[in-house]
Write an enzyme that holds these catalytic residues in place. Sequence first.
Site, PDB file in Angstrom:
ATOM      1  N   ASP A 185      29.863  78.311  31.292  1.00 41.18           N
ATOM      2  CA  ASP A 185      30.815  77.134  31.198  1.00 41.18           C
ATOM      3  C   ASP A 185      29.882  76.112  30.457  1.00 41.18           C
ATOM      4  OD1 ASP A 185      32.146  74.600  31.868  1.00 41.18           O
ATOM      5  OD2 ASP A 185      32.220  74.926  33.929  1.00 41.18           O
ATOM      6  N   GLY A 238      41.561  73.327  27.900  1.00 40.39           N
ATOM      7  CA  GLY A 238      40.721  73.853  27.542  1.00 40.39           C
ATOM      8  C   GLY A 238      39.441  73.490  27.730  1.00 40.39           C
ATOM      9  N   ASP A 272      38.016  70.958  25.981  1.00 40.31           N
ATOM     10  CA  ASP A 272      38.293  69.638  25.904  1.00 40.31           C
ATOM     11  C   ASP A 272      38.718  68.822  27.313  1.00 40.31           C
ATOM     12  OD1 ASP A 272      38.434  67.002  24.517  1.00 40.31           O
ATOM     13  OD2 ASP A 272      40.230  67.598  23.501  1.00 40.31           O
TER      14      ASP A 272
HETATM   15  N1  AR6 Z   1      33.373  76.607  28.986  1.00 40.55           N
HETATM   16  C1  AR6 Z   1      33.085  77.566  27.946  1.00 40.55           C
HETATM   17  N2  AR6 Z   1      34.092  77.936  27.140  1.00 40.55           N
HETATM   18  C2  AR6 Z   1      35.231  77.555  27.630  1.00 40.55           C
HETATM   19  C3  AR6 Z   1      35.454  76.768  28.818  1.00 40.55           C
HETATM   20  C4  AR6 Z   1      34.486  76.209  29.388  1.00 40.55           C
HETATM   21  N3  AR6 Z   1      34.526  75.580  30.303  1.00 40.55           N
HETATM   22  N4  AR6 Z   1      37.044  76.552  28.788  1.00 40.55           N
HETATM   23  C5  AR6 Z   1      37.685  77.131  28.068  1.00 40.55           C
HETATM   24  N5  AR6 Z   1      36.572  77.918  27.129  1.00 40.55           N
HETATM   25  P1  AR6 Z   1      40.105  75.847  23.393  1.00 40.55           P
HETATM   26  P2  AR6 Z   1      40.407  75.446  20.827  1.00 40.55           P
HETATM   27  C6  AR6 Z   1      36.694  78.663  26.068  1.00 40.55           C
HETATM   28  O1  AR6 Z   1      41.403  76.038  23.925  1.00 40.55           O
HETATM   29  O2  AR6 Z   1      40.905  76.843  20.621  1.00 40.55           O
HETATM   30  C7  AR6 Z   1      42.302  71.695  23.433  1.00 40.55           C
HETATM   31  O3  AR6 Z   1      43.565  71.206  24.104  1.00 40.55           O
HETATM   32  C8  AR6 Z   1      38.143  79.497  25.698  1.00 40.55           C
HETATM   33  O4  AR6 Z   1      38.294  80.807  26.500  1.00 40.55           O
HETATM   34  O5  AR6 Z   1      39.456  74.804  24.652  1.00 40.55           O
HETATM   35  O6  AR6 Z   1      39.528  74.934  19.791  1.00 40.55           O
HETATM   36  C9  AR6 Z   1      41.905  70.515  22.358  1.00 40.55           C
HETATM   37  O7  AR6 Z   1      42.274  68.977  22.754  1.00 40.55           O
HETATM   38  C10 AR6 Z   1      38.236  79.876  24.389  1.00 40.55           C
HETATM   39  O8  AR6 Z   1      37.447  80.912  23.919  1.00 40.55           O
HETATM   40  O9  AR6 Z   1      39.754  75.125  22.235  1.00 40.55           O
HETATM   41  C11 AR6 Z   1      42.741  70.973  21.111  1.00 40.55           C
HETATM   42  O10 AR6 Z   1      43.896  70.454  21.319  1.00 40.55           O
HETATM   43  C12 AR6 Z   1      37.465  78.559  23.852  1.00 40.55           C
HETATM   44  O11 AR6 Z   1      36.802  78.156  24.716  1.00 40.55           O
HETATM   45  C13 AR6 Z   1      42.753  72.464  21.423  1.00 40.55           C
HETATM   46  O12 AR6 Z   1      42.763  72.823  22.790  1.00 40.55           O
HETATM   47  C14 AR6 Z   1      37.940  77.627  22.976  1.00 40.55           C
HETATM   48  O13 AR6 Z   1      39.403  77.114  23.496  1.00 40.55           O
HETATM   49  C15 AR6 Z   1      41.561  73.135  20.611  1.00 40.55           C
HETATM   50  O14 AR6 Z   1      41.591  74.558  20.584  1.00 40.55           O
END
Ligand code: AR6
Length: 186
Positions: free
Chosen positions: A17, A39, A41
Amino acid sequence: MAKVQLKAAVLELVEGDITVQDTEAIVNAANNSLLGGGGVDGAIHRAGGPEILAECRTLGGCATGDAKITTGGWLQARYVIHTVGPIYWQVGVRRAAELLASAHRRSLEVAAEHGVQSVAFPAISTGAYGYPMDQAAPVALQAVIDYLDAHEAAGIRLVRFVLRGRQAYEAFARALSRLVEAPVQA
Ligand code: AR6
């Protein structure tokens, strides 16, 4: 965990995490508004508290492929570096790779400008933004390796990719073994 010693820095892969990392900075996979989302963020803003969003509001958003820095609020990390990866299906494969590499490079540049020595990245763009993990992993890793190779004196000593789930971790581990001679698996 996988680890490789580069010229002046260590590159690590861990499953976990991003919000609980003890690196000086963690990178947020944000959107152009920098005003929060789901996610990574959402998790970072929940864990770090309102000070991060308050600072984000003053930054005027962030272009895709660029990065901006704020406090880490309640997080263990002192800073959050907010970057914006490409929305995979909107830009085409080649442009997506350029923008993803740029997001990593700019995040490291911003980190170095603030004297940060250790940075943790999530797998940017591989969630809501739809970048296939197997394609994103080599692009992200190569961008970091290239930056560290070219900026030995920038002061960055540790870059850690924090991957959520076994599949994400394994995609990065496979890509790392192809890019460097002998990553140490532990
Ligand atoms: N720790 C590590 N990795 C994580 C965690 C965590 N706590 N939570 C999710 N992941 P995403 P994007 C992984 O969707 O694709 C947001 O709404 C997840 O499994 O967070 O760049 C923003 O505001 C995935 O592999 O980011 C933008 O609108 C990875 O992190 C949009 O999402 C990235 O998933 C950005 O989308």
